[in-house]
Design a protein around this motif. Structure first.
Motif, mmCIF file in Angstrom:
data_model
loop_
_atom_site.group_PDB
_atom_site.id
_atom_site.type_symbol
_atom_site.label_atom_id
_atom_site.label_comp_id
_atom_site.label_asym_id
_atom_site.label_seq_id
_atom_site.Cartn_x
_atom_site.Cartn_y
_atom_site.Cartn_z
ATOM 1 N N ALA A 1 0.840 -1.200 0.000
ATOM 2 C CA ALA A 1 0.000 0.000 0.000
ATOM 3 C C ALA A 1 0.873 1.247 0.000
ATOM 4 O O ALA A 1 1.995 1.240 0.507
ATOM 5 C CB ALA A 1 -0.914 -0.001 1.218
ATOM 6 N N ASP A 2 0.355 2.323 -0.555
ATOM 7 C CA ASP A 2 1.073 3.596 -0.608
ATOM 8 C C ASP A 2 0.540 4.564 0.442
ATOM 9 O O ASP A 2 -0.649 4.551 0.783
ATOM 10 C CB ASP A 2 0.921 4.246 -1.993
ATOM 11 N N GLY A 3 1.419 5.427 0.911
ATOM 12 C CA GLY A 3 0.990 6.549 1.738
ATOM 13 C C GLY A 3 0.622 6.176 3.157
ATOM 14 O O GLY A 3 0.944 5.103 3.662
ATOM 15 N N VAL A 4 -0.080 7.101 3.799
ATOM 16 C CA VAL A 4 -0.480 6.955 5.197
ATOM 17 C C VAL A 4 -1.746 6.103 5.277
ATOM 18 O O VAL A 4 -2.711 6.348 4.545
ATOM 19 C CB VAL A 4 -0.736 8.333 5.831
ATOM 20 N N LEU A 5 -1.734 5.116 6.178
ATOM 21 C CA LEU A 5 -2.903 4.266 6.382
ATOM 22 C C LEU A 5 -3.432 4.444 7.801
ATOM 23 O O LEU A 5 -2.652 4.546 8.753
ATOM 24 C CB LEU A 5 -2.548 2.793 6.156
ATOM 25 N N GLN A 6 -4.734 4.443 7.914
ATOM 26 C CA GLN A 6 -5.370 4.519 9.225
ATOM 27 C C GLN A 6 -5.381 3.146 9.883
ATOM 28 O O GLN A 6 -5.548 2.119 9.213
ATOM 29 C CB GLN A 6 -6.793 5.053 9.087
ATOM 30 N N VAL A 7 -5.207 3.155 11.199
ATOM 31 C CA VAL A 7 -5.188 1.926 11.982
ATOM 32 C C VAL A 7 -6.346 1.975 12.976
ATOM 33 O O VAL A 7 -6.423 2.893 13.802
ATOM 34 C CB VAL A 7 -3.861 1.773 12.750
ATOM 35 N N THR A 8 -7.254 0.999 12.884
ATOM 36 C CA THR A 8 -8.379 0.908 13.810
ATOM 37 C C THR A 8 -8.164 -0.266 14.765
ATOM 38 O O THR A 8 -7.165 -0.976 14.681
ATOM 39 C CB THR A 8 -9.705 0.707 13.055
ATOM 40 N N ARG A 9 -9.106 -0.482 15.642
ATOM 41 C CA ARG A 9 -8.992 -1.580 16.612
ATOM 42 C C ARG A 9 -8.924 -2.943 15.929
ATOM 43 O O ARG A 9 -8.460 -3.908 16.537
ATOM 44 C CB ARG A 9 -10.186 -1.558 17.570
ATOM 45 N N THR A 10 -9.391 -3.018 14.694
ATOM 46 C CA THR A 10 -9.352 -4.299 13.978
ATOM 47 C C THR A 10 -8.350 -4.300 12.829
ATOM 48 O O THR A 10 -8.378 -5.209 11.997
ATOM 49 C CB THR A 10 -10.749 -4.675 13.457
ATOM 50 N N GLY A 11 -7.466 -3.308 12.779
ATOM 51 C CA GLY A 11 -6.387 -3.367 11.803
ATOM 52 C C GLY A 11 -6.343 -2.197 10.846
ATOM 53 O O GLY A 11 -6.961 -1.152 11.070
ATOM 54 N N VAL B 1 -4.534 -3.333 18.944
ATOM 55 C CA VAL B 1 -4.398 -1.875 18.840
ATOM 56 C C VAL B 1 -4.934 -1.234 20.113
ATOM 57 O O VAL B 1 -6.135 -1.301 20.402
ATOM 58 C CB VAL B 1 -5.139 -1.342 17.600
ATOM 59 N N LEU B 2 -4.045 -0.629 20.877
ATOM 60 C CA LEU B 2 -4.450 0.037 22.114
ATOM 61 C C LEU B 2 -4.970 1.438 21.840
ATOM 62 O O LEU B 2 -5.903 1.901 22.518
ATOM 63 C CB LEU B 2 -3.272 0.106 23.087
ATOM 64 N N GLU B 3 -4.350 2.122 20.889
ATOM 65 C CA GLU B 3 -4.790 3.464 20.489
ATOM 66 C C GLU B 3 -4.771 3.540 18.975
ATOM 67 O O GLU B 3 -3.740 3.275 18.344
ATOM 68 C CB GLU B 3 -3.873 4.546 21.068
ATOM 69 N N GLU B 4 -5.907 3.889 18.401
ATOM 70 C CA GLU B 4 -5.987 4.029 16.955
ATOM 71 C C GLU B 4 -5.147 5.220 16.494
ATOM 72 O O GLU B 4 -4.887 6.153 17.252
ATOM 73 C CB GLU B 4 -7.447 4.197 16.523
ATOM 74 N N GLY B 5 -4.731 5.166 15.233
ATOM 75 C CA GLY B 5 -3.899 6.244 14.706
ATOM 76 C C GLY B 5 -3.625 6.028 13.241
ATOM 77 O O GLY B 5 -4.479 5.519 12.514
ATOM 78 N N ALA B 6 -2.436 6.379 12.816
ATOM 79 C CA ALA B 6 -2.051 6.239 11.410
ATOM 80 C C ALA B 6 -0.567 5.906 11.348
ATOM 81 O O ALA B 6 0.201 6.241 12.254
ATOM 82 C CB ALA B 6 -2.345 7.519 10.639
ATOM 83 N N MET B 7 -0.173 5.247 10.258
ATOM 84 C CA MET B 7 1.236 4.913 10.060
ATOM 85 C C MET B 7 1.526 4.812 8.579
ATOM 86 O O MET B 7 0.613 4.709 7.743
ATOM 87 C CB MET B 7 1.586 3.605 10.776
ATOM 88 N N GLU B 8 2.811 4.826 8.246
ATOM 89 C CA GLU B 8 3.241 4.683 6.868
ATOM 90 C C GLU B 8 4.639 4.094 6.840
ATOM 91 O O GLU B 8 5.352 4.067 7.859
ATOM 92 C CB GLU B 8 3.219 6.036 6.153
ATOM 93 N N ALA B 9 5.029 3.619 5.664
ATOM 94 C CA ALA B 9 6.389 3.114 5.497
ATOM 95 C C ALA B 9 7.389 4.192 5.862
ATOM 96 O O ALA B 9 7.201 5.366 5.546
ATOM 97 C CB ALA B 9 6.589 2.644 4.060
ATOM 98 N N GLY B 10 8.442 3.783 6.549
ATOM 99 C CA GLY B 10 9.449 4.721 7.020
ATOM 100 C C GLY B 10 9.277 5.112 8.471
ATOM 101 O O GLY B 10 10.228 5.609 9.093
ATOM 102 N N ASP B 11 8.084 4.897 9.027
ATOM 103 C CA ASP B 11 7.870 5.201 10.436
ATOM 104 C C ASP B 11 8.686 4.263 11.316
ATOM 105 O O ASP B 11 8.950 3.106 10.965
ATOM 106 C CB ASP B 11 6.387 5.048 10.809
ATOM 107 N N THR B 12 9.045 4.768 12.482
ATOM 108 C CA THR B 12 9.716 3.962 13.488
ATOM 109 C C THR B 12 8.675 3.271 14.353
ATOM 110 O O THR B 12 7.650 3.857 14.702
ATOM 111 C CB THR B 12 10.623 4.833 14.368
ATOM 112 N N ILE B 13 8.941 2.011 14.686
ATOM 113 C CA ILE B 13 8.114 1.280 15.638
ATOM 114 C C ILE B 13 9.011 0.936 16.821
ATOM 115 O O ILE B 13 10.060 0.315 16.656
ATOM 116 C CB ILE B 13 7.466 0.040 14.991
ATOM 117 N N GLU B 14 8.617 1.393 18.004
ATOM 118 C CA GLU B 14 9.526 1.362 19.151
ATOM 119 C C GLU B 14 8.813 0.875 20.403
ATOM 120 O O GLU B 14 7.668 1.266 20.680
ATOM 121 C CB GLU B 14 10.081 2.761 19.399
#
Length: 230
Positions: A32-42, A152-165
């Protein structure tokens, strides 16, 4: 232990009828391209074929460390074209940590979302058909190179290149790789099984499976998930 990784790609899939006489599957995913939204189910736009065993809040996102693909290319060189980021149906492909670096219940920042490790992946026959490799699912289990699931504890958004920590580690005694190996161990120490059956951070289906393993005589029937055995 490494507690930071980079998201290399996000992948979405939809159910397809790929194999005659078999159930549909959404294991084949596309980048997928760009920013994707993340909900409680993915990830918004991702789908599952069988909601009884895939998806839902406890298996909202599947992550697979890209580091493992080199291992699979070495072990199964004739299938090397499959062993690339996104090749196992994961939603997140990352570089930086693997199961051995993490613990069940670890909490992460990923983009603006907050995620928590809920369980490892429990591979089935669909992985074998998807890779055209009848040994794939069993090899996943034996090596604990399964990837894992996030709730998912808190919904949000992510994209390739983001750090996961990792930002919190409530269960430092329960290394993720060791828990995955324990899940597939038919002769697990009952004391370990009992402790894991009571670990609140672990997804309920895995807690229930460990509860059964408290009985030393229990033998799990995996014939439906892995018809050729493990």
């Amino acid at each position: 232990m490494t507690e930071t990784a980079t998201i290399l790609g996000l992948f979405l899939g939809k159910p397809e009828q790929r194999w005659d006489g078999k159930d549909p599957s959404a294991i084949r995913k596309t980048l997928a391209d760009g920013v994707l939204q993340v909900t409680r189910t993915g990830l918004v736009g991702d789908q599952q074929a069988d909601l009884a065993v895939h998806g839902g809040p406890e298996k909202a996102l599947h992550i697979y460390p890209s580091e493992h693909y080199a291992h699979w290319r070495e072990v199964f060189p004739d299938k090397s074209e499959i062993y690339r980021n996104g090749g196992f149906g994961e939603n997140l492909s990352t570089q930086g940590f693997t199961e051995a670096d993490l613990c069940v219940g670890d909490i992460f920042s990923a983009g603006s979302a907050r995620l928590q490790i809920s369980q490892g992946r429990q591979p089935c026959w669909k992985l074998n058909l998807h890779t055209d490799n009848p040994a794939q699912a069993a090899s996943f289990q034996k090596t604990a190179r399964t990837g894992w699931y996030f709730r998912v504890l808190e919904e949000g958004a992510m994209e390739a290149g983001d750090t996961i920590e990792v930002i919190d580690r409530p269960c430092p005694d329960w290394n993720l790789r060791e828990v995955i190996l324990a899940r597939f161990n038919p002769r697990l120490d009952p004391a370990i099984a009992s402790a894991l059956s009571q670990l609140d951070e672990l997804a309920e289906p895995w807690r229930a499976s460990f509860a059964k393993k408290v009985d030393p005589s229990f033998r799990e029937d995996i014939s439906r998930r892995l018809p050729n055995g493990a």
